[in-house]
Design an enzyme around this catalytic site. Structure first.
Site, short mmCIF file in Angstrom:
data_model
loop_
_atom_site.label_atom_id
_atom_site.label_comp_id
_atom_site.label_asym_id
_atom_site.label_seq_id
_atom_site.Cartn_x
_atom_site.Cartn_y
_atom_site.Cartn_z
N HIS A 17 4.65 -2.10 -4.06
CA HIS A 17 5.18 -1.78 -2.73
C HIS A 17 4.76 -2.84 -1.72
CE1 HIS A 17 1.15 -0.45 -1.70
NE2 HIS A 17 1.17 0.47 -2.64
N HIS A 20 1.14 -4.13 -1.57
CA HIS A 20 0.79 -5.10 -2.63
C HIS A 20 1.35 -6.48 -2.29
CE1 HIS A 20 0.81 -1.29 -5.21
NE2 HIS A 20 -0.45 -1.69 -5.18
N CYS A 125 -9.97 19.46 -15.16
CA CYS A 125 -8.69 20.05 -15.57
C CYS A 125 -8.64 20.08 -17.09
CB CYS A 125 -7.51 19.24 -15.03
SG CYS A 125 -5.94 19.78 -15.75
N CYS A 128 -5.58 18.08 -18.48
CA CYS A 128 -5.75 16.62 -18.43
C CYS A 128 -6.96 16.20 -19.27
CB CYS A 128 -6.02 16.13 -17.00
SG CYS A 128 -4.66 16.35 -15.86
N CYS A 143 -5.20 21.36 -9.90
CA CYS A 143 -4.93 20.03 -10.44
C CYS A 143 -3.70 19.41 -9.78
CB CYS A 143 -4.70 20.13 -11.95
SG CYS A 143 -4.09 18.58 -12.66
N HIS A 146 -1.00 19.34 -12.88
CA HIS A 146 -0.59 20.60 -13.51
C HIS A 146 -0.59 21.77 -12.54
CE1 HIS A 146 -2.10 17.99 -16.82
NE2 HIS A 146 -0.96 18.40 -17.35
N LYS A 296 1.65 6.40 8.08
CA LYS A 296 1.52 5.87 6.72
C LYS A 296 2.91 5.81 6.10
CE LYS A 296 -1.08 7.31 2.55
NZ LYS A 296 -0.67 6.38 1.64
N LYS A 299 7.75 7.74 1.13
CA LYS A 299 9.17 7.98 0.87
C LYS A 299 9.65 9.22 1.58
CE LYS A 299 9.74 5.41 -3.34
NZ LYS A 299 9.21 5.45 -4.68
O1 ME8 Z 1 -6.95 0.07 -5.01
N1 ME8 Z 1 -1.06 -1.77 3.35
O2 ME8 Z 1 -5.19 -0.48 -6.40
P1 ME8 Z 1 -3.94 -0.16 -5.46
C1 ME8 Z 1 -1.83 -2.80 2.98
N2 ME8 Z 1 -6.77 -0.73 -8.44
N3 ME8 Z 1 -2.49 -2.87 1.80
C2 ME8 Z 1 -2.34 -1.85 0.95
C3 ME8 Z 1 -1.53 -0.74 1.26
C4 ME8 Z 1 -0.86 -0.73 2.53
N4 ME8 Z 1 -0.06 0.25 2.92
N5 ME8 Z 1 -1.59 0.11 0.21
C5 ME8 Z 1 -2.40 -0.47 -0.72
C6 ME8 Z 1 -6.50 -0.28 -6.09
N6 ME8 Z 1 -2.86 -1.64 -0.27
C7 ME8 Z 1 -7.46 -0.65 -7.21
C8 ME8 Z 1 -8.14 -1.96 -6.85
S1 ME8 Z 1 -9.75 -4.03 -7.41
C9 ME8 Z 1 -10.99 -4.34 -8.51
C10 ME8 Z 1 -9.10 -2.46 -7.89
C11 ME8 Z 1 -3.79 -2.57 -0.95
O3 ME8 Z 1 -2.75 -0.49 -6.30
C12 ME8 Z 1 -5.09 -1.88 -1.29
O4 ME8 Z 1 -5.93 -1.81 -0.16
O5 ME8 Z 1 -4.05 1.20 -4.90
C13 ME8 Z 1 -5.63 -2.79 -2.36
O6 ME8 Z 1 -6.33 -3.88 -1.81
C14 ME8 Z 1 -4.36 -3.26 -3.08
O7 ME8 Z 1 -3.26 -2.96 -2.19
C15 ME8 Z 1 -4.13 -2.57 -4.42
O8 ME8 Z 1 -4.07 -1.17 -4.24
#
Ligand code: ME8
Length: 501
Positions: A17, A20, A125, A128, A143, A146, A296, A299
């Protein structure tokens, strides 16, 4: 100097999204800028594939976790070229080499005496076969998958003695005021440490989707420890036959979002100290992208800005520019398609695009496509004085939005210069030939310097523009405003940012 920069690795239980995309783009800007400066750069990104949420999502779809991880990791990987990300490697925590290295490092942490067996209590759970964390469970302790009642259960777990790292972490914070940036996040992390630390669970006994604990194979490591170690393990196998660890460890910058500060600013350095490894130099914490309504993105609220939609409509460079310009890097910001359109039209098309096209057109019309080999205008040059150093100084501190603003002031300066010098009035007057040539050479130099500096933000458009003015080099030494042009040829350029319907 070597410069090792990473993004967080994404959970594969969801889709790529805008959050990311934002993090990858910002990290890419810093990586590209450092490459321009001749630094040896390694840029890592990837996917976080173990743990409860992935196992739960797979179960809900009736497939194995690995199948879900394979499918979704591909989607994250495919996002990178679409963003023009210049990452050097893409790590998956299900990679065998990663898993073996996690075991090796955590075995060392165990052997160094930082691990003990204790009792873990939480909401469980039975369907799970997994504990749920407090912030994901539904009302009445049900959960999230579930929706059945969770039971309060205990299990034996391995624990990491985080509590014994309070003083070493306080020392780290005391000695490195830039360990966490920006400053408000540093204060937040330090306050967390100062309040006192509790030991944390290092393993899960009833989960199978993870890295097995080598000294107790019935357990897997808690996903955060496995995930954090990606930054280190990748260097062992990203390039066969090369010792990247010696060249790049410790990392220069971990770029992360504010929700995962505690893991990176507290758990991670403590874990590295326990393994007797050097800690990273900086953790840079960015804010959250919110919907155009300031809430925030979700969807169900219908306020989601989809990176693929923006790329399809406006192009990758426009998305990159928009995010870096509109959301001050380090803070939160609202994003929406109307704001993308406004920036695209007002700044990319009318300011930068238009400056480029009118400069080139005038050189074609008035000097048959050759940039005059004359002195540039000293007054305009002065307005670029110190610019490359100022931009580099800001980007050294990951101030990507401020750096872009400094560059953009020069885009506007050059547009004013066109109006002030009005080449169309000089052209018909033979006595004004010198003034005309100086004007054209100065404008060409202005857009060249601007484009070199903008290159990390908008790699594709700046490459096209620099090619069109016969000056393709992007190295940072070329970001200084030259006193003279040597007479390159220009060629007409299709609009960099064409008008959209
Ligand atoms: O946290 N605005 O994964 P993730 C800006 N796997 N940045 C955002 C955001 C938003 N709305 N939503 C998410 C994880 N992020 C773990 C990390 S690292 C060893 C493990 C950013 O897929 C979030 O802050 O939930 C993070 O830095 C990255 O996207 C991945 O988020």
């Amino acid at each position: 100097m070597s410069f090792y920069i990473t993004t967080a690795i994404s959970y594969v239980n969801g889709e790529p999204h805008m959050g990311h995309a934002y993090e990858v783009i910002a990290t890419d800007v810093l990586a590209r800028h450092m490459r321009q400066r001749g630094e040896e750069v390694f840029f890592l990104t990837g996917t976080d594939e173990h743990g409860e949420p992935v196992a739960d999502a797979a179960r809900a779809q009736g497939i194995e976790p690995k199948e879900l991880a394979d499918r979704n990791a591909e989607r994250f990987k495919a996002l990178m070229p679409r963003l023009e990300a210049s990452n050097d490697f893409f790590i998956r925590t299900s990679d065998e080499q990663h898993m073996a290295k996690v075991q090796e490092v955590l075995q060392r942490v165990h052997d160094n005496g930082h691990v003990y067996k204790g009792l873990y209590e939480g909401w469980y759970c039975p369907q799970c076969a997994d504990f749920k964390v407090e912030n994901e469970i539904l009302e009445d302790n049900r959960c999230p998958i579930h929706e059945i009642a969770l039971t309060r259960e205990q299990e034996e777990n391995w624990f990491f003695r985080l509590s014994t790292f309070q003083e070493p972490l306080q020392r780290l914070y005391g000695e490195n005021p830039d360990f966490v940036m920006p400053r408000n996040r540093f204060n937040e992390a330090r306050a967390f440490v100062d309040r006192g630390l509790q030991d944390v669970s290092l393993s899960r006994g009833r989960m199978q989707w993870g890295v097995p604990v080598p000294w107790d194979p019935g357990h897997v490591f808690y996903v955060w420890f496995d995930a954090l170690l990606n930054y280190y393990t990748a260097l062992f196998y990203a390039r066969e036959g090369e010792d990247l660890v010696a060249r790049f460890w410790p990392a220069t910058y971990h770029v992360i979002g504010k929700d995962i500060l505690k893991f990176h600013a507290v758990y991670w350095p403590a874990l590295l100290m326990a393994a007797e490894l050097p800690v990273p130099r900086h953790v840079f914490v960015h804010g959250f992208l919110l919907g155009a309504d300031g809430r925030k993105m979700s969807k169900s609220l219908g306020n989601v800005l989809d990176p693929f939609q923006v790329i399809d409509e406006y192009g990758t460079d426009a998305l990159r520019f928009y995010l870096m310009r509109d959301v001050a890097f380090g803070g939160d910001g609202s994003v929406g398609i109307d704001a993308v359109k406004a920036r695209y039209e007002a700044e990319l098309a009318n300011e930068y695009g238009n400056l480029a096209s009118r400069t080139i057109s005038m050189i074609v019309r008035y000097r048959q496509g050759t940039i005059p080999a004359v002195q540039t205008d000293g007054e305009l040059a002065q307005d670029f004085d110190g610019l490359p150093d100022a931009v580099a100084g800001l980007l050294d501190r990951a101030q990507a939005t401020q750096a872009l603003d400094l560059i953009w002031q020069r885009v506007r300066r050059c547009n004013r210069y066109v109006e002030e010098r009005a080449p169309w009035r000089l052209a018909p007057d033979p006595a004004a030939a010198d003034a005309l040539e100086q004007t054209l050479a100065s404008l060409a130099e202005g857009i060249r310097v601007i484009s070199v500096l903008l290159h990390p933000y908008m790699p594709a458009s700046t490459t096209r523009l620099l090619g069109a003015i016969g000056s393709p080099a992007i190295d940072y030494a070329g970001a200084a405003f030259a006193a003279r042009w040597s007479g390159a040829r220009v060629h007409q350029l299709e609009p960099l940012f064409p008008k959209r319907a």
